[in-house]
Design an enzyme around this catalytic site. Structure first.
Site, PDB file in Angstrom:
ATOM      1  N   SER A 138      60.521 -13.963  43.432  1.00 25.66           N
ATOM      2  CA  SER A 138      59.889 -15.241  43.132  1.00 25.66           C
ATOM      3  C   SER A 138      60.902 -16.386  43.114  1.00 25.66           C
ATOM      4  O   SER A 138      62.090 -16.187  42.803  1.00 25.66           O
ATOM      5  CB  SER A 138      59.158 -15.200  41.776  1.00 25.66           C
ATOM      6  OG  SER A 138      58.775 -16.480  41.341  1.00 25.66           O
ATOM      7  N   TYR A 151      58.718 -14.658  32.316  1.00 28.26           N
ATOM      8  CA  TYR A 151      58.744 -14.597  33.783  1.00 28.26           C
ATOM      9  C   TYR A 151      60.052 -15.175  34.316  1.00 28.26           C
ATOM     10  O   TYR A 151      60.685 -14.604  35.196  1.00 28.26           O
ATOM     11  CB  TYR A 151      57.550 -15.370  34.342  1.00 28.26           C
ATOM     12  CG  TYR A 151      57.280 -15.125  35.818  1.00 28.26           C
ATOM     13  CD1 TYR A 151      56.789 -13.900  36.248  1.00 28.26           C
ATOM     14  CD2 TYR A 151      57.485 -16.121  36.760  1.00 28.26           C
ATOM     15  CE1 TYR A 151      56.521 -13.669  37.592  1.00 28.26           C
ATOM     16  CE2 TYR A 151      57.228 -15.907  38.106  1.00 28.26           C
ATOM     17  CZ  TYR A 151      56.744 -14.675  38.516  1.00 28.26           C
ATOM     18  OH  TYR A 151      56.480 -14.451  39.850  1.00 28.26           O
ATOM     19  N   LYS A 155      62.673 -12.714  36.190  1.00 23.94           N
ATOM     20  CA  LYS A 155      62.863 -12.938  37.624  1.00 23.94           C
ATOM     21  C   LYS A 155      64.309 -13.335  37.933  1.00 23.94           C
ATOM     22  O   LYS A 155      64.833 -12.998  38.992  1.00 23.94           O
ATOM     23  CB  LYS A 155      61.884 -13.988  38.137  1.00 23.94           C
ATOM     24  CG  LYS A 155      60.436 -13.483  38.209  1.00 23.94           C
ATOM     25  CD  LYS A 155      60.315 -12.274  39.118  1.00 23.94           C
ATOM     26  CE  LYS A 155      58.877 -11.822  39.289  1.00 23.94           C
ATOM     27  NZ  LYS A 155      58.743 -10.673  40.222  1.00 23.94           N
TER      28      LYS A 155
END
Length: 263
Positions: A138, A151, A155
């Site tokens: 991502s 997140y 990531k």
């Protein structure tokens, strides 16, 4: 990597980017595509749509034994794995208020699942003299997922792990690519918008939401060129440069965007 006649495994394959990768790899002439997902019914439907080269498997990527079994079963069935796509991922839509269970779940899906698959697949790839790992990290791994602390942190860790793998194993024939899209029209985004998550609103406001098929196109192009960093949204590279050159200015811009969206 030329995908013709390749044996491919994709996790998180029940929809979104994973399903798009399966369709595109099939179109590129892959010999077999093993589709793994915790949602067994949905992944079977994707396999049916891809065709006879697709083989669905129910797998929880947070369980190392299940990941090892996925790799071992694929190697027994097809003799090898040429490309392993660690694609499963989750968001939380929250910040420091997310409880320990939420942080742990994000860590296990977004990071440890990549570790488990690398542990399982690398011995076979090294023995056969080569292979390719594609990790979906991502744009949040390159930048920041505003509104989603777990997140963002996981990531970043996923991208760091992918880079470590590339540095450590490339001279031994293992290619590693990090797929880092920004906004993609998947249930992850639409569900986030429906729930009012700030991160999803920021992505939608950017006006650069790609279809999963466009992301798959970028992935195939990046694999063909054996690039480490695959950016379906080219503007992410410019954002990363601005962030590195002027971190205070970059953060000020993000805060301004957040104020506008939450006014």
């Amino acid at each position: 990597m030329n995908l013709t006649d390749r044996i491919v495994v994709i996790t998180g394959a029940a929809g979104g980017i994973g399903a798009a990768l399966a369709r595109r790899f099939s179109a590129e002439g892959a010999a077999a595509v093993v589709l793994a997902d915790v949602n067994s019914e949905a992944v079977r439907a994707v396999a049916d749509s891809v065709g006879p080269i697709a083989h669905p498997v129910a797998v929880d990527v947070t369980d190392e034994e299940q990941v090892c079994a996925l790799v071992a079963d694929t190697e027994r069935r097809y003799g090898r794995i040429d490309l392993f796509c660690a694609n499963a991922g989750i968001t939380t839509g929250g910040g420091i208020e997310i409880d320990d269970a939420g942080w742990d779940r994000a860590w296990r899906v977004n990071v440890l699942a990549h570790v488990y698959s690398a542990r399982a697949v690398l011995p076979g790839m090294l023995a056969q003299g080569g292979g390719h790992l594609l990790h979906t990290c991502s744009a949040a791994g390159v930048l920041t997922a505003v509104g989603d602390a777990p997140y963002t942190a996981t990531k970043h860790a996923a991208l760091g792990f992918a880079e470590w793998l590339s540095v450590t194993y490339r001279d031994r024939g293992i290619r590693v690519s990090a797929l880092c899209p920004q906004g993609v029209d998947t249930p992850m985004l639409t569900d986030g918008l429906a729930a009012g998550h700030l991160g999803a609103r920021v992505v939608a406001a950017s006006g650069a939401v790609l279809t999963p098929d466009r992301v798959a196109d970028a992935a195939v192009a990046g694999l063909a060129e054996e690039r480490f960093l695959i950016l379906p949204h080219p503007e992410v590279a410019a954002y990363a440069r601005r962030r590195a050159e002027d971190p205070d200015g970059w953060q000020a811009g993000l805060r301004k965007l957040v104020r506008r969206l939450t006014a």
